[in-house]
Each structure stands twice: as structure tokens, then as C-alpha cells.
Design an enzyme around this catalytic site. Sequence first.
Site, PDB file in Angstrom:
ATOM      1  CB  CYS A  56      28.487  58.412  47.974  1.00 40.89           C
ATOM      2  SG  CYS A  56      30.210  58.039  48.355  1.00 40.89           S
ATOM      3  NE  ARG A  83      34.458  73.446  62.545  1.00 40.95           N
ATOM      4  CZ  ARG A  83      34.138  72.696  63.593  1.00 40.95           C
ATOM      5  NH1 ARG A  83      32.973  72.909  64.203  1.00 40.95           N
ATOM      6  NH2 ARG A  83      34.942  71.762  64.027  1.00 40.95           N
ATOM      7  CB  VAL A  93      47.546  73.420  45.017  1.00 39.38           C
ATOM      8  CG1 VAL A  93      49.033  73.101  45.157  1.00 39.38           C
ATOM      9  CG2 VAL A  93      47.045  74.172  46.248  1.00 39.38           C
ATOM     10  CG  ASN A 320      34.016  61.536  55.863  1.00 31.80           C
ATOM     11  OD1 ASN A 320      33.950  62.705  56.203  1.00 31.80           O
ATOM     12  ND2 ASN A 320      33.382  61.064  54.798  1.00 31.80           N
ATOM     13  CD1 TRP A 449      19.313  27.476  60.861  1.00 29.62           C
ATOM     14  CD2 TRP A 449      21.412  28.205  61.048  1.00 29.62           C
ATOM     15  NE1 TRP A 449      19.920  26.686  61.790  1.00 29.62           N
ATOM     16  CE2 TRP A 449      21.229  27.106  61.924  1.00 29.62           C
ATOM     17  CE3 TRP A 449      22.660  28.824  61.002  1.00 29.62           C
ATOM     18  CZ2 TRP A 449      22.246  26.621  62.739  1.00 29.62           C
ATOM     19  CZ3 TRP A 449      23.667  28.340  61.810  1.00 29.62           C
ATOM     20  CH2 TRP A 449      23.463  27.255  62.669  1.00 29.62           C
TER      21      TRP A 449
END
Length: 469
Positions: A56, A83, A93, A320, A449
Amino acid sequence: MSMSGGRDSGGRERLVVVGGDAAGMSAASQARRLKDPGELEIVAFERGHFTSFSACGIPYWVGGEVPERDRLIARTPEEHRARGIDLRLRTEVTEIDVAGRRVRARDVDSGAESWTPYDKLVLATGARPVRPDLPGADAPGVHGVQTLDDGQALLDTLGRTRGRRAVVVGAGYIGVEMAEALINRGFEVTVVNRGTEPMSTLDPDMGRLVHRAMEGLGITMVNDAEVTKVLTGEDGRVRAVATEDAEYPADVVILGIGVRPETSLARAAGLPLGAHGGLLTDLAMRVRGHENIWAGGDCVEVLNLVSGQEQYVPLGTHANKHGQVIGTNAGGGYATFPGVVGTAVSKVCDLEIARTGLREKDARRAGLRYEAVTIESTSRAGYYPGAAPMTVKMLAESRTGRLLGVQIVGREGAAKRVDIAAVALTARMTVDEMTALDLGYAPPFSPVWDPVLVAARKAASKVRASSAL
């Protein structure tokens, strides 16, 4: 190691993730939080050079507001590997063997292929830009914009191009954002759009406001025009874009026609696809009929909570969230993704564009009777400096008054007001109930408003009047 699954001799399960951007790496990261490497091996395949990047943000990088590419990267490959995720870049793939629970992957650079077994599989293959089957569409100087590699290639072209004429094909989110980026780069911009007005995610009357504003910014808008070919010069590079009626000179062409779900792998594997070509999943983001396969991001269809119909909405926010849900479930927890109301915002220069819920044609397609109102207001109290005009369109269901959709076009302060409507849609509020919402007010931020509430009052009045007939 058994070829019927990914469990190794130590009893570890293997989670294979196909796709290394928002949904895929969110899923991998969340699964890793829940299970350590001694319990779960995670292998992720990504055919590009980058992971966890903001697609984005590419128009704003191209336009110069974001100064460097790396600012769009949330987590680098090295951080993922640290990690405990076996991340394999430049590896595509090419086949899914559902019965054998394995995937075939090809090294993009060497061409070497190998099979990797899995116990659990995540498909996060994203979307591919629509590239029209036109003469010259693959010529140098013609660009789609979907990945960081695409953005870099476009910036390289802009840096080499002596001419300053750009044509953007398509006037959806990608088209208008790239038009702004090119204006910021000092190009003369023409947008060629097959629709009657730009931003087909809006009703045409609201799209007309965007049209006028874009022309006011110096962008040439060509509506109701279908590109028939891309013309090239003697050097083979793009020189113009042709429609049936005219030619538009171009030193660079951006294809902003939109994207389609990248589900060719899934289709070949016999996995279930919806009417829009996206994978179909249950609330836990499992591919329907497949206990050990999940899918998320731009390759899936989602439930629209307003219409009750499946919809294709490729947005990073959803990707996400999908990844979090998938990773939780693949890691042994439990989570669901209930659906969307269809909220999106964009801008072109200082014009802000927002929508949520249903357009008029969406409501008709869903068999809903509705009332539509449009109001003009301002972003701040009218007497406060900087107050800017804002147009709000609201749809409410006839008789019940249930909010169905909101569209907003205006200047600063317009776009994020759509979040009020997004919450109201999710809560299935009526427009009458909305009029009592306790929204924040001070003259620098809103009239007494708020414009959304002015529209709700008018819609509630129209619903009452139609019910009395």
C-alpha cells in the site's frame, strides 16, 4: 522422513507457508509465538527479494513522500530467520500435492527443484496485477505496481526517462494513487478509464466529484475509454497508448487496472475457489474441506457482513488479520475472522476518498431496498479557519433503517470519518440510532453536527417518510 507429511524423526510438525508478505509472514510469526522450534518447524517460500512489506505504501515511495524503500519493510528476512523461521527467498512454489501433503519449489535463479513435505500448509500467494492482453503491453516503459521489485523497476524507469508524459490505465485506488505519485514527480499525467467516472468503488455521482477534483489538480481524465493497444517507437519502448478514438503520448505507462487473486496453484491442486477466483475458507481461515490447509490475504474471498455475500477485497488490513488468525490456529490456538464491511480510503493530492458498506448497485444485487441521501458539510466549524467542503452519501435499508453504506469525498479530515460508519455497520446500527452517537466535537475538528451524523439524520428522516407511505 515420510512423504505423507512433514513430521521429522524428532516428532516435530512442519508448517509450510507459501508467500512471504503480510498474511504469510504474520501467520508464520504468530505460529512461532505459540510454538517454539522444538515443537514446530516453519518453512516459508517467497519468490521475490523482500518479505513483510507494505504494498500500500509503494505509490508514496514512488511519489517521494516516503524517501526510501526500506521504510516500507516491517520485518526483514534476517529478522524472520532470527525468530526460527526457515525463510527461503527467490523460491517459487510450483505445485501442491494435496494427497501427498508436499509442495514442489523451484529456485528462481538456478532452476533447481525439490519437494518439501508438510503437516500444515498456509497459502498466502497474494494477488497479481491485471495485465491486459494487448499489443505492446509488455513493452519497456509499461509497469504494473504490486511488489517492491515492481516499485524499484518503475523508479528506475522514471529516472532514465527524458520525457515527462505519463499515462495511467485505470482509475481505481492504484490508478489515482499512482496519478498523484507521477504528478509529484513532475510528470504530465493522463488517466484513461473504462468506467463512466473514476473510482468504481464509489457510486458514479460520488466518482464525479473525484473526476472534477483530479482535473483541478492538472490531471487529464479520459473516461468511457478502452485501451486497445500500447504503441512503441523504433527503440521498442512505449511511445503512446491508443483507444478506439485517440492516441495519448506516453514516456511511461502505469497499469492501474486492479488485481486478481493469485490462485493458479490452488486451482491446479483442486482447492475450492469462489465466483471471484479467490480461495474459499471457513471462519478459522481453513480452506473449505481441508483440515490442514489455511489461506489468507489477497488470494481469498471474504464474507461481506452487510450483504451476506462473498466478496474479493484485497487490502493489507485484512491480510494482517488473516495471518494472525491462521497463525493462532496453526499454532494450536483458536481464532476466527468474521468478515468485513468493505472499508477503504485513498487520496489524490489533497482530495480524500472513503467508502464502507454497500454501493447502490451492491444493495440492488443483494436484493435490498434502500434509501439514499447526499449532504454537503464541512470538515470543521464553518467559521473556523481551514474548514473544507465535504460530501457524504449514505444508504439505509428501507423500513428498518439499517445502515447499508457510506461514501465520503472531501479535503483534510474527510477520509477517516468513514470509520464511524464502519463501526456502525459492524454493530448493525440503524441510521436513527446513529444520530445519537456521542462523537467528539470542537470547532477545529468538526461542526456541532458531524457530517456523518447530518447524513444519518437526513437518512432517518427519509426512511420514516417512506415507511409512512
